[in-house]
Motif scaffolding. Structure first.
Motif, PDB file in Angstrom:
ATOM      1  N   LEU A  24       0.825  -1.207   0.000  1.00 61.57           N
ATOM      2  CA  LEU A  24       0.000   0.000   0.000  1.00 61.57           C
ATOM      3  C   LEU A  24       0.861   1.260   0.000  1.00 61.57           C
ATOM      4  CD1 LEU A  24      -2.797  -1.079   2.506  1.00 61.57           C
ATOM      5  CD2 LEU A  24      -3.074  -0.614   0.061  1.00 61.57           C
ATOM      6  N   LEU A  25       1.896   1.269   0.827  1.00 58.58           N
ATOM      7  CA  LEU A  25       2.770   2.442   0.875  1.00 58.58           C
ATOM      8  C   LEU A  25       3.448   2.678  -0.469  1.00 58.58           C
ATOM      9  CD1 LEU A  25       4.359   1.980   4.407  1.00 58.58           C
ATOM     10  CD2 LEU A  25       2.709   3.742   3.723  1.00 58.58           C
ATOM     11  N   SER A  35      -4.399   6.178   7.631  1.00 62.66           N
ATOM     12  CA  SER A  35      -4.788   5.845   6.251  1.00 62.66           C
ATOM     13  C   SER A  35      -4.611   4.353   5.985  1.00 62.66           C
ATOM     14  CB  SER A  35      -3.996   6.676   5.236  1.00 62.66           C
ATOM     15  OG  SER A  35      -2.627   6.323   5.228  1.00 62.66           O
ATOM     16  N   LEU A  36      -3.579   3.755   6.576  1.00 64.74           N
ATOM     17  CA  LEU A  36      -3.374   2.317   6.394  1.00 64.74           C
ATOM     18  C   LEU A  36      -4.436   1.506   7.128  1.00 64.74           C
ATOM     19  CD1 LEU A  36       0.499   2.179   6.709  1.00 64.74           C
ATOM     20  CD2 LEU A  36      -0.843   1.723   4.649  1.00 64.74           C
ATOM     21  N   VAL A  42      -7.043  -4.386  10.494  1.00 74.54           N
ATOM     22  CA  VAL A  42      -6.420  -4.345  11.819  1.00 74.54           C
ATOM     23  C   VAL A  42      -6.566  -2.940  12.380  1.00 74.54           C
ATOM     24  CG1 VAL A  42      -4.756  -6.218  11.418  1.00 74.54           C
ATOM     25  CG2 VAL A  42      -4.151  -3.912  10.798  1.00 74.54           C
ATOM     26  N   THR A  43      -6.384  -2.830  13.680  1.00 77.79           N
ATOM     27  CA  THR A  43      -6.566  -1.530  14.335  1.00 77.79           C
ATOM     28  C   THR A  43      -5.430  -0.577  13.992  1.00 77.79           C
ATOM     29  OG1 THR A  43      -5.325  -2.152  16.308  1.00 77.79           O
ATOM     30  CG2 THR A  43      -7.710  -2.655  16.291  1.00 77.79           C
ATOM     31  N   ARG A  44      -5.683   0.702  14.225  1.00 80.12           N
ATOM     32  CA  ARG A  44      -4.658   1.707  14.010  1.00 80.12           C
ATOM     33  C   ARG A  44      -3.467   1.440  14.923  1.00 80.12           C
ATOM     34  NH1 ARG A  44      -2.030   5.620  15.670  1.00 80.12           N
ATOM     35  NH2 ARG A  44      -1.538   7.513  14.553  1.00 80.12           N
ATOM     36  N   GLN A  45      -3.736   0.998  16.146  1.00 78.10           N
ATOM     37  CA  GLN A  45      -2.653   0.700  17.089  1.00 78.10           C
ATOM     38  C   GLN A  45      -1.774  -0.440  16.570  1.00 78.10           C
ATOM     39  OE1 GLN A  45      -5.877   1.075  17.970  1.00 78.10           O
ATOM     40  NE2 GLN A  45      -5.757   2.998  19.103  1.00 78.10           N
ATOM     41  N   ALA A  46      -2.404  -1.463  16.002  1.00 77.62           N
ATOM     42  CA  ALA A  46      -1.635  -2.573  15.433  1.00 77.62           C
ATOM     43  C   ALA A  46      -0.812  -2.092  14.241  1.00 77.62           C
ATOM     44  CB  ALA A  46      -2.557  -3.719  15.021  1.00 77.62           C
ATOM     45  N   LYS A  69       2.478  10.816  11.633  1.00 79.02           N
ATOM     46  CA  LYS A  69       3.691  10.628  10.853  1.00 79.02           C
ATOM     47  C   LYS A  69       3.299  10.030   9.518  1.00 79.02           C
ATOM     48  CE  LYS A  69       6.662   9.618  14.800  1.00 79.02           C
ATOM     49  NZ  LYS A  69       7.501   8.590  15.421  1.00 79.02           N
ATOM     50  N   ARG A  70       3.949  10.487   8.485  1.00 81.81           N
ATOM     51  CA  ARG A  70       3.730   9.929   7.148  1.00 81.81           C
ATOM     52  C   ARG A  70       4.913   9.007   6.845  1.00 81.81           C
ATOM     53  NH1 ARG A  70       0.610  10.337   2.972  1.00 81.81           N
ATOM     54  NH2 ARG A  70       1.419  10.032   0.884  1.00 81.81           N
TER      55      ARG A  70
END
Length: 116
Positions: A24-25, A35-36, A42-46, A69-70
């Motif tokens: 994706l990146l 965005s991912l 999966v969660t943002r934390q994961a 952060k990007r």
């Protein structure tokens, strides 16, 4: 040519979620944990933890983007991972050819013994 294998790098790309994140990146030119997480189950934390692993091995680098952060893929480090994979693949191909040759020789000998 033999290339030293970096176990941490291989461990990082061994996880399917992290591979998908790299895809994706690369396809989107970068992204944030938010965005991912919108694109992955999966969660943002994961996602943030996975990005931390990728960052530690140098596959991604972060730059500030507002409150987040990007992340962008380090293509030189990714090329290094590909070179390692190619080297290991070539080594295993050679091993498998030798195993096949040995197995065929054994089979020929068994076939020969049956006809005698």
């Amino acid at each position: 040519m033999s290339i030293a294998v970096d176990d941490d790098l291989w461990s990082a790309v061994g996880d399917p979620t992290r591979r998908r994140m790299l895809d994706l990146l690369l396809s989107e030119g970068g992204g944030t944990a938010t965005s991912l997480s919108a694109r992955l189950p999966v969660t943002r934390q994961a996602i943030a933890k996975h990005l931390g692993v990728l960052d530690r091995v140098g596959l991604v680098h972060a730059s500030p983007a507002g409150r987040e952060k990007r992340y962008r893929v380090d293509e030189a480090q990714l090329a290094r991972a590909v070179a390692q994979l190619t080297s290991v693949g070539a080594t295993w191909d050679a091993r498998l050819r030798r195993i096949k040759s040995i197995a065929e020789a054994i089979q020929r000998k068994q076939d020969q013994n049956r006809t005698e």
